[in-house]
Design a protein around this motif. Sequence first.
Motif, mmCIF file in Angstrom:
data_model
loop_
_atom_site.group_PDB
_atom_site.id
_atom_site.type_symbol
_atom_site.label_atom_id
_atom_site.label_comp_id
_atom_site.label_asym_id
_atom_site.label_seq_id
_atom_site.Cartn_x
_atom_site.Cartn_y
_atom_site.Cartn_z
ATOM 1 N N LYS A 1 -9.401 -18.429 -10.530
ATOM 2 C CA LYS A 1 -10.206 -17.203 -11.126
ATOM 3 C C LYS A 1 -9.523 -16.066 -11.555
ATOM 4 O O LYS A 1 -10.178 -15.316 -12.426
ATOM 5 N N LEU A 2 -8.432 -15.834 -10.879
ATOM 6 C CA LEU A 2 -7.705 -14.692 -11.593
ATOM 7 C C LEU A 2 -7.297 -15.152 -13.139
ATOM 8 O O LEU A 2 -7.324 -14.031 -13.900
ATOM 9 N N ALA A 3 -6.797 -16.139 -13.576
ATOM 10 C CA ALA A 3 -6.522 -16.493 -14.549
ATOM 11 C C ALA A 3 -7.708 -16.298 -15.557
ATOM 12 O O ALA A 3 -7.671 -15.747 -16.784
ATOM 13 N N PHE A 4 -8.842 -16.735 -15.118
ATOM 14 C CA PHE A 4 -10.135 -16.662 -15.997
ATOM 15 C C PHE A 4 -10.524 -15.132 -16.396
ATOM 16 O O PHE A 4 -10.917 -14.555 -17.467
ATOM 17 N N ILE A 5 -10.465 -14.273 -15.260
ATOM 18 C CA ILE A 5 -10.708 -12.750 -15.318
ATOM 19 C C ILE A 5 -9.808 -12.066 -16.418
ATOM 20 O O ILE A 5 -10.036 -10.986 -16.908
ATOM 21 N N ASN B 1 -15.309 -5.525 0.016
ATOM 22 C CA ASN B 1 -13.612 -5.568 0.425
ATOM 23 C C ASN B 1 -13.055 -4.752 -0.862
ATOM 24 O O ASN B 1 -12.074 -4.960 -1.343
ATOM 25 N N PHE B 2 -13.842 -3.718 -1.329
ATOM 26 C CA PHE B 2 -13.067 -2.620 -2.247
ATOM 27 C C PHE B 2 -13.059 -1.267 -1.367
ATOM 28 O O PHE B 2 -13.967 -0.628 -1.097
ATOM 29 N N TYR B 3 -11.827 -0.926 -0.961
ATOM 30 C CA TYR B 3 -11.475 0.018 -0.347
ATOM 31 C C TYR B 3 -11.264 1.590 -1.198
ATOM 32 O O TYR B 3 -10.154 1.848 -1.342
ATOM 33 N N GLN B 4 -12.340 2.038 -1.388
ATOM 34 C CA GLN B 4 -12.575 3.428 -2.281
ATOM 35 C C GLN B 4 -11.730 4.476 -1.514
ATOM 36 O O GLN B 4 -11.677 5.599 -1.984
ATOM 37 N N THR C 1 -12.391 -8.456 -9.505
ATOM 38 C CA THR C 1 -12.284 -8.430 -8.133
ATOM 39 C C THR C 1 -11.843 -9.670 -7.167
ATOM 40 O O THR C 1 -11.401 -9.867 -5.980
ATOM 41 N N TYR C 2 -11.442 -10.538 -8.120
ATOM 42 C CA TYR C 2 -10.730 -12.041 -7.659
ATOM 43 C C TYR C 2 -9.237 -11.730 -7.104
ATOM 44 O O TYR C 2 -8.701 -12.420 -6.212
#
Length: 355
Positions: free
Chosen positions: A97-101, A132-135, A285-286
């Motif tokens: 998925k990381l390569a896709f995004i 899982n996003f630590y702002q 987000t991947y």
Amino acid sequence: MNTKGETSSGGAKDGALDSSSAAKKNSKKPKYSRFTQQELPACKPILTPGWVMTTFIAVGIIFIPIGFASLFASERVVEIVDRYDEDCVPPNYSYNKLAFIQSSATNKTCTKRLTVPKQMKSPIYIYYQLDNFYQNHRRYVKSRSDKQLRSRASEDETSDCKPEAVTKNNSAIVPCGLIAWSLFNDTYGFSVKNKVLEVSKKDIAWKSDQEHKFGSDVYPKNFQSGSLIGGAKLNASIPLSEQEDLIVWMRTAALPTFRKLYGKIETDLEANDEITVVIQNNYNTYSFGGKKRLVLSTTSWIGGKNDFLGVAYLTIGGLCLFMAISFILLYVIKPRPLGDPSYLSWNRGNVTESF
């Protein structure tokens, strides 16, 4: 001889007076007042059984109806939540998925269909939810310049914005910092029965933020111009005070799972309507195992869908009524005189001996 004696005794008295006055001057004793000596009138209620039981009953009677009203209001809120970060990845990229995004050659457009469970009256609020996003990470939160955001005169105030402070040519980035650089850039388009639903982005940010934290004379400059793009780009011809997507994003969340307002739909939706959503799945987000959700929700007098407030009021009210009933039964079954000294620990032995 007497004169000399009188003189010496008078001198001694004067010396004693001087020393006493000096001692008074050096004294740390506060000036007398009823306040400093804690002599003001005070209310000292005695918690009699009647007062305690009445208080518990009153709290229970007040809290339980509020709890039911909050739960009913929450139940009337219609909410649609759809996770799309996995569904919007082509099958051939399901294991990478990381390569896709990160690839600029892949098609990020994704179409999803959502069914309205109950009638949704306008305004219908559109949120994006990130997991899982630590702002609230210390370095992330500090990576901004409030002075730069407020005034064009402080454009070069970028000392706290590293690593997104200046360009390679040492020209200031406006707005600078990691928070602005990671601006959410997924987009949503909605339609029902081939009719496009307009999404309004007016008044999605706090008025106080627009008026006091983001200047009307501050315009984006050198933003997302580097080799590594973090998120959305900004229109350089619109001042920051009018870029409400940015203002919403810059108000950092306290928890790793949060929702932020994307826009509003000013059209009523009927039950069983099928909403076609066209998503541009751009936000990465991947790389950190995050999740993305699209949320459509109505509101009530207590806000969005949240059962916690009603459950909390019902729990506290129920406990208070339970305590009140317990005290009443204890007082009826096993009463005792108020203030009876025979129940003191040091008198219990005498009471036992007398029996």
